[in-house]
Design an enzyme around this catalytic site. Structure first.
Site, PDB file in Angstrom:
ATOM      1  N   ASP A   1      65.349  29.866  -1.903  1.00 15.66           N
ATOM      2  CA  ASP A   1      63.985  29.688  -1.942  1.00 15.66           C
ATOM      3  C   ASP A   1      62.969  30.790  -2.543  1.00 15.66           C
ATOM      4  O   ASP A   1      62.739  31.500  -1.613  1.00 15.66           O
ATOM      5  CB  ASP A   1      63.856  29.275  -0.581  1.00 15.66           C
ATOM      6  CG  ASP A   1      65.103  28.358   0.511  1.00 15.66           C
ATOM      7  OD1 ASP A   1      65.099  27.884  -0.704  1.00 15.66           O
ATOM      8  OD2 ASP A   1      65.230  28.680   1.357  1.00 15.66           O
TER       9      ASP A   1
ATOM     10  N   ASP B   1      52.731  26.927  -2.709  1.00 11.95           N
ATOM     11  CA  ASP B   1      53.276  26.902  -1.954  1.00 11.95           C
ATOM     12  C   ASP B   1      52.048  27.338  -1.131  1.00 11.95           C
ATOM     13  O   ASP B   1      51.806  26.672  -0.026  1.00 11.95           O
ATOM     14  CB  ASP B   1      54.852  26.913  -1.807  1.00 11.95           C
ATOM     15  CG  ASP B   1      55.433  26.938  -2.512  1.00 11.95           C
ATOM     16  OD1 ASP B   1      55.921  25.559  -2.036  1.00 11.95           O
ATOM     17  OD2 ASP B   1      56.170  27.200  -3.334  1.00 11.95           O
TER      18      ASP B   1
ATOM     19  N   GLU C   1      57.291  25.330   6.882  1.00 18.03           N
ATOM     20  CA  GLU C   1      58.319  26.099   5.724  1.00 18.03           C
ATOM     21  C   GLU C   1      57.585  27.388   5.436  1.00 18.03           C
ATOM     22  O   GLU C   1      58.055  28.193   4.694  1.00 18.03           O
ATOM     23  CB  GLU C   1      58.647  25.469   4.413  1.00 18.03           C
ATOM     24  CG  GLU C   1      60.113  25.511   4.067  1.00 18.03           C
ATOM     25  CD  GLU C   1      60.199  24.186   2.809  1.00 18.03           C
ATOM     26  OE1 GLU C   1      61.275  24.795   1.959  1.00 18.03           O
ATOM     27  OE2 GLU C   1      59.539  23.950   2.136  1.00 18.03           O
ATOM     28  N   GLU C   2      56.774  27.073   4.515  1.00 19.98           N
ATOM     29  CA  GLU C   2      56.204  28.501   4.517  1.00 19.98           C
ATOM     30  C   GLU C   2      55.663  29.715   5.072  1.00 19.98           C
ATOM     31  O   GLU C   2      55.212  30.875   5.258  1.00 19.98           O
ATOM     32  CB  GLU C   2      54.876  28.836   3.572  1.00 19.98           C
ATOM     33  CG  GLU C   2      54.822  27.390   2.209  1.00 19.98           C
ATOM     34  CD  GLU C   2      55.994  27.623   1.994  1.00 19.98           C
ATOM     35  OE1 GLU C   2      56.504  28.988   1.668  1.00 19.98           O
ATOM     36  OE2 GLU C   2      56.562  26.661   1.093  1.00 19.98           O
TER      37      GLU C   2
ATOM     38  N   ASP D   1      56.073  20.635   5.501  1.00 14.92           N
ATOM     39  CA  ASP D   1      56.281  21.231   4.376  1.00 14.92           C
ATOM     40  C   ASP D   1      55.135  21.068   3.383  1.00 14.92           C
ATOM     41  O   ASP D   1      55.308  19.836   3.390  1.00 14.92           O
ATOM     42  CB  ASP D   1      58.462  20.725   4.071  1.00 14.92           C
ATOM     43  CG  ASP D   1      57.867  21.334   2.480  1.00 14.92           C
ATOM     44  OD1 ASP D   1      56.988  21.957   2.290  1.00 14.92           O
ATOM     45  OD2 ASP D   1      58.896  20.799   1.623  1.00 14.92           O
TER      46      ASP D   1
ATOM     47  N   LEU E   1      54.060  21.824   0.547  1.00 17.85           N
ATOM     48  CA  LEU E   1      54.651  21.886  -0.664  1.00 17.85           C
ATOM     49  C   LEU E   1      55.898  21.188  -1.222  1.00 17.85           C
ATOM     50  O   LEU E   1      56.767  21.793  -1.071  1.00 17.85           O
ATOM     51  CB  LEU E   1      54.011  22.793  -1.589  1.00 17.85           C
ATOM     52  CG  LEU E   1      53.153  21.464  -2.808  1.00 17.85           C
ATOM     53  CD1 LEU E   1      53.998  21.491  -3.716  1.00 17.85           C
ATOM     54  CD2 LEU E   1      51.946  20.890  -2.553  1.00 17.85           C
ATOM     55  N   ASP E   2      56.707  20.517  -0.302  1.00 15.39           N
ATOM     56  CA  ASP E   2      57.664  19.776  -1.025  1.00 15.39           C
ATOM     57  C   ASP E   2      57.694  19.572  -2.689  1.00 15.39           C
ATOM     58  O   ASP E   2      56.648  19.039  -3.412  1.00 15.39           O
ATOM     59  CB  ASP E   2      58.383  18.610  -0.650  1.00 15.39           C
ATOM     60  CG  ASP E   2      59.622  18.359  -0.985  1.00 15.39           C
ATOM     61  OD1 ASP E   2      60.952  19.137   0.044  1.00 15.39           O
ATOM     62  OD2 ASP E   2      59.110  17.034  -1.499  1.00 15.39           O
TER      63      ASP E   2
ATOM     64  N   GLU F   1      61.201  18.203   7.048  1.00 15.20           N
ATOM     65  CA  GLU F   1      61.148  17.187   6.032  1.00 15.20           C
ATOM     66  C   GLU F   1      62.304  16.222   6.795  1.00 15.20           C
ATOM     67  O   GLU F   1      61.981  14.891   6.500  1.00 15.20           O
ATOM     68  CB  GLU F   1      62.204  17.846   4.693  1.00 15.20           C
ATOM     69  CG  GLU F   1      61.432  18.971   4.390  1.00 15.20           C
ATOM     70  CD  GLU F   1      62.721  19.835   3.292  1.00 15.20           C
ATOM     71  OE1 GLU F   1      61.709  20.741   2.522  1.00 15.20           O
ATOM     72  OE2 GLU F   1      63.401  20.282   3.615  1.00 15.20           O
TER      73      GLU F   1
END
Length: 347
Positions: free
Chosen positions: A61, A67, A89-90, A108, A110-111, A273
């Site tokens: 990742d 992001d 997620e960040e 999330d 920025l997927d 997600e």
């Protein structure tokens, strides 16, 4: 213009109680953040080095500039919403906002950020949950997707669309850039039960387990195989783009686990997600599974847990599940064209 707005839709939906108003306020805050992010995405390279890698978060990742920017925008927007904590997620741990607030948000931000440089669509995914009575830390988020109060994603592409469910169908709102509002452009999506399209990264074929090999092998054989008709493959590398296509015209999305180190449980994160995407699919009449169980029934054990994700047109998803269970071999799977059949190619 003749199109009701996202706020109009939520105003009607919130007539039944306080919790709905709180969920509505949170959705609208996320919508505001997405409008700002849409402007940034629309500027591309004119907005700076958005695809610049700023951090490596694990072996596979990467965190890009966009992001972190998307994460800041969402956290800032939710400061005024009734949200106790955000799982992103960040961020390794949940981000605390208002401890006594009634809601949690998992996101999330920025997927599909790996597609930024290629000018391919990417998006924001979110899930809204009730606050856990005794915690706003990691344990508060370790509940199955069936507990969600709302779920959605924003797809940044030629159009910016806000796809939403609050448990009464899946709806699409398109950004009116001039008026800076989202307007409903599709109500009550209905994913066709049959499809001739599948989305999977075939470069990983040598690592798949046998049920996925069998299913894709049958699709590849098309009209000459046991399925009796031809299939098309579509893959963008951005889950939100593939899922949006499936929501609007049918298809099946497959990101299974495989034999590669670190990929045994796939790469899709369960809480922020797979769960929201699966609820959107189910609310549109589709199915979503790990291959062995319904995604929305899976109880997470960690905040950033990964899961296989197979979702979309229900007849195709059910077919994959039958292969996993072994029932497909006993019923209509053709040994003539199967990987264990007469024409099986040697590995």
């Amino acid at each position: 213009m003749g199109f009701s707005t996202l706020q109009d839709y939520l105003t009607d939906w919130t007539l039944e109680g306080r919790t709905r108003r709180q969920v509505s306020d949170t959705i609208l805050a996320l919508a505001e953040a997405s409008m700002l992010l849409s402007e940034v995405a629309g500027r591309g390279a004119l907005g700076g080095q958005l695809s610049r890698v700023v951090n490596n978060a694990g072996e596979f990742d990467e965190q890009k500039e966009i992001d972190l920017l998307a994460n800041r925008m969402i956290v800032d927007a939710l400061q005024s919403a009734p949200v106790a904590a955000i799982a992103s997620e960040e961020a390794e741990e949940p981000i605390a906002l208002k401890p006594d607030a009634p809601l949690l948000v998992a996101t999330d931000p920025l997927d599909g950020s790996s597609n930024v440089e290629a000018n391919v669509s990417y998006g924001t995914i979110f899930s809204i949950l009730p606050r856990h009575p005794s915690s706003t830390g990691e344990a508060a988020f370790l509940r199955p997707g069936s507990h969600q109060l709302a779920a959605g994603f924003v797809l940044y592409g030629p159009q910016t669309v806000f796809v939403l469910t609050v448990g009464v169908g899946t709806h699409v709102f398109t950004l009116d850039r001039e008026a800076k509002v989202y307007r409903m452009t599709a109500r009550g999506l209905d994913v066709p039960s049959e499809t001739a399209e599948y989305a999977i990264n075939t470069s990983n074929a040598r690592h798949w387990d046998e049920p996925i090999r069998i299913y894709i092998h049958d699709c590849e054989n098309g009209a000459n195989g046991p399925r009796g008709h031809d299939f098309n493959m579509r893959w963008t590398g951005s889950p939100v783009a593939d899922i949006y296509r499936i929501l609007t015209r049918g298809g099946i999305y497959l990101y299974p686990g495989d034999s590669r180190k670190g990929f045994q449980q796939g790469r899709i994160r369960l809480i922020y997600e797979a769960s929201p995407l699966s609820w959107l699919i189910e609310q549109a009449g589709g199915h979503a599974t790990t291959g062995r169980e319904r995604i929305l029934d899976v109880i997470p054990s960690t905040l950033h847990q990964r899961t296989p994700l197979i979702c979309g047109s229900r007849n195709e998803v059910d077919r994959v599940m039958r292969i996993y269970s072994g029932h497909e071999f006993k019923s209509d799977h053709s040994p003539l064209f199967g990987r264990r059949g007469l024409f099986r190619a040697l590995p």
